[in-house]
Design a protein around this motif. Sequence first.
Motif, short mmCIF file in Angstrom:
data_model
loop_
_atom_site.label_atom_id
_atom_site.label_comp_id
_atom_site.label_asym_id
_atom_site.label_seq_id
_atom_site.Cartn_x
_atom_site.Cartn_y
_atom_site.Cartn_z
N UNK A 175 6.17 -2.94 5.91
CA UNK A 175 5.59 -1.47 6.58
C UNK A 175 6.61 -1.13 7.52
N UNK A 176 6.99 -1.77 8.32
CA UNK A 176 8.43 -1.41 9.21
C UNK A 176 9.44 -0.44 8.70
N UNK A 177 10.12 -0.44 7.50
CA UNK A 177 10.87 -0.07 6.31
C UNK A 177 10.00 1.44 6.23
N UNK A 178 8.77 1.51 6.47
CA UNK A 178 8.01 2.58 5.83
C UNK A 178 8.35 3.80 7.44
N UNK A 179 8.42 2.63 8.09
CA UNK A 179 7.58 3.63 9.23
C UNK A 179 9.21 4.12 9.66
N UNK A 180 9.99 3.20 9.46
CA UNK A 180 11.59 4.09 9.98
C UNK A 180 12.00 5.01 9.17
N UNK A 181 11.48 4.96 8.02
CA UNK A 181 11.94 6.62 7.28
C UNK A 181 10.94 7.41 7.55
N UNK A 182 10.13 6.60 7.75
CA UNK A 182 8.40 8.56 8.28
C UNK A 182 8.05 8.58 6.59
N UNK A 183 7.91 7.34 5.91
CA UNK A 183 7.61 7.03 4.44
C UNK A 183 5.98 7.05 4.55
N UNK A 184 5.74 8.22 3.55
CA UNK A 184 3.86 7.62 3.25
C UNK A 184 3.31 5.47 3.22
N UNK A 185 2.37 4.94 3.27
CA UNK A 185 2.09 3.71 3.38
C UNK A 185 1.43 3.85 2.14
N UNK A 186 1.59 3.29 1.02
CA UNK A 186 0.70 2.11 -0.62
C UNK A 186 0.69 3.71 -1.02
N UNK A 187 1.29 4.25 -0.97
CA UNK A 187 1.66 5.96 -2.20
C UNK A 187 1.49 4.87 -3.54
N UNK A 188 2.35 4.21 -3.83
CA UNK A 188 2.83 3.84 -4.43
C UNK A 188 2.43 2.75 -5.30
N UNK A 189 2.07 2.55 -7.30
CA UNK A 189 1.29 1.17 -7.58
C UNK A 189 1.69 0.47 -7.86
N UNK A 190 2.99 0.20 -7.30
CA UNK A 190 3.24 -1.72 -6.66
C UNK A 190 2.55 -1.12 -5.03
N UNK A 191 2.62 -0.47 -4.68
CA UNK A 191 2.25 -0.79 -2.70
C UNK A 191 1.25 -1.15 -2.99
N UNK A 192 0.40 -0.80 -3.57
CA UNK A 192 -1.24 -0.52 -3.85
C UNK A 192 -1.93 -2.06 -4.23
N UNK A 193 -0.98 -2.17 -5.57
CA UNK A 193 -1.56 -3.60 -6.02
C UNK A 193 -1.04 -4.94 -4.97
N UNK A 194 0.21 -4.80 -4.27
CA UNK A 194 0.36 -5.70 -3.42
C UNK A 194 -0.60 -5.67 -2.09
#
Length: 231
Positions: A105-124
């Motif tokens: 979560x912190x890494x996504x915030x630092x890189x200004x990327x969308x959260x839970x935008x991939x199949x892996x993240x949604x499944x996780x």
Amino acid sequence: MSNEGSKGPPSTITLAFSTLTHFLLLAPVIYILVLAVPFGMHSLFGWHPVCMSIGVGLLITEAVFSVSGEAYIASKLPRRTRVTMHWILHTIGLIVIGIGFIIIIVNKIKQHRNHFATTHSQLGLVTIILTVLTAAFGILANNTVWVYPRVRPVLIKVAHACGGIGIITLLLATLINGTYSDWWYHGGGTVTGRNLVFASLFFAGLLILVKPILGAISRCRVVFGPPSSDS
């Protein structure tokens, strides 16, 4: 003086079964750590696969394997002690997984990327939520006196066992799915290595879940089968 719940010395088959299962779990986790730890030295993301592989591949799976009594060390312990090991390992595993979740979560915030935008993240995300709920339900399964006689203890234990089987399947599937992300190649992973990780975790999952599945089927027959007639 009797030792309630104690067993005799584990058989050669039990020892071989336990050794094979632990090898199939440990080998892919070590491989993932070899790739991810150096990656984590220059990227926060690298500690995400480190935490998830340890939390799922070692701690959560061992929690299930130990309570079933198939693990070599746990097979020599009484049922009550194995249950204690089960929830302790689960708790530590969930903490490690939680740390891995916070890292991503912190890494996504630092890189200004969308959260839970991939199949892996949604499944996780779905898997983590269900894992926490199943673990919470496990507290009730270990304290069925709280709801007895309103609810039969066997119903709670069947529900927890079935939920646990599903959760282990989801956790291993999510861990395997994570090796199909870009970080795998950035960390130096290969297609062959990924395939070996897939196969190793897949067969380890099968071995871990054999006894829980058979136990759940047996209990389901008791719960949903025709009532026994006392002669």
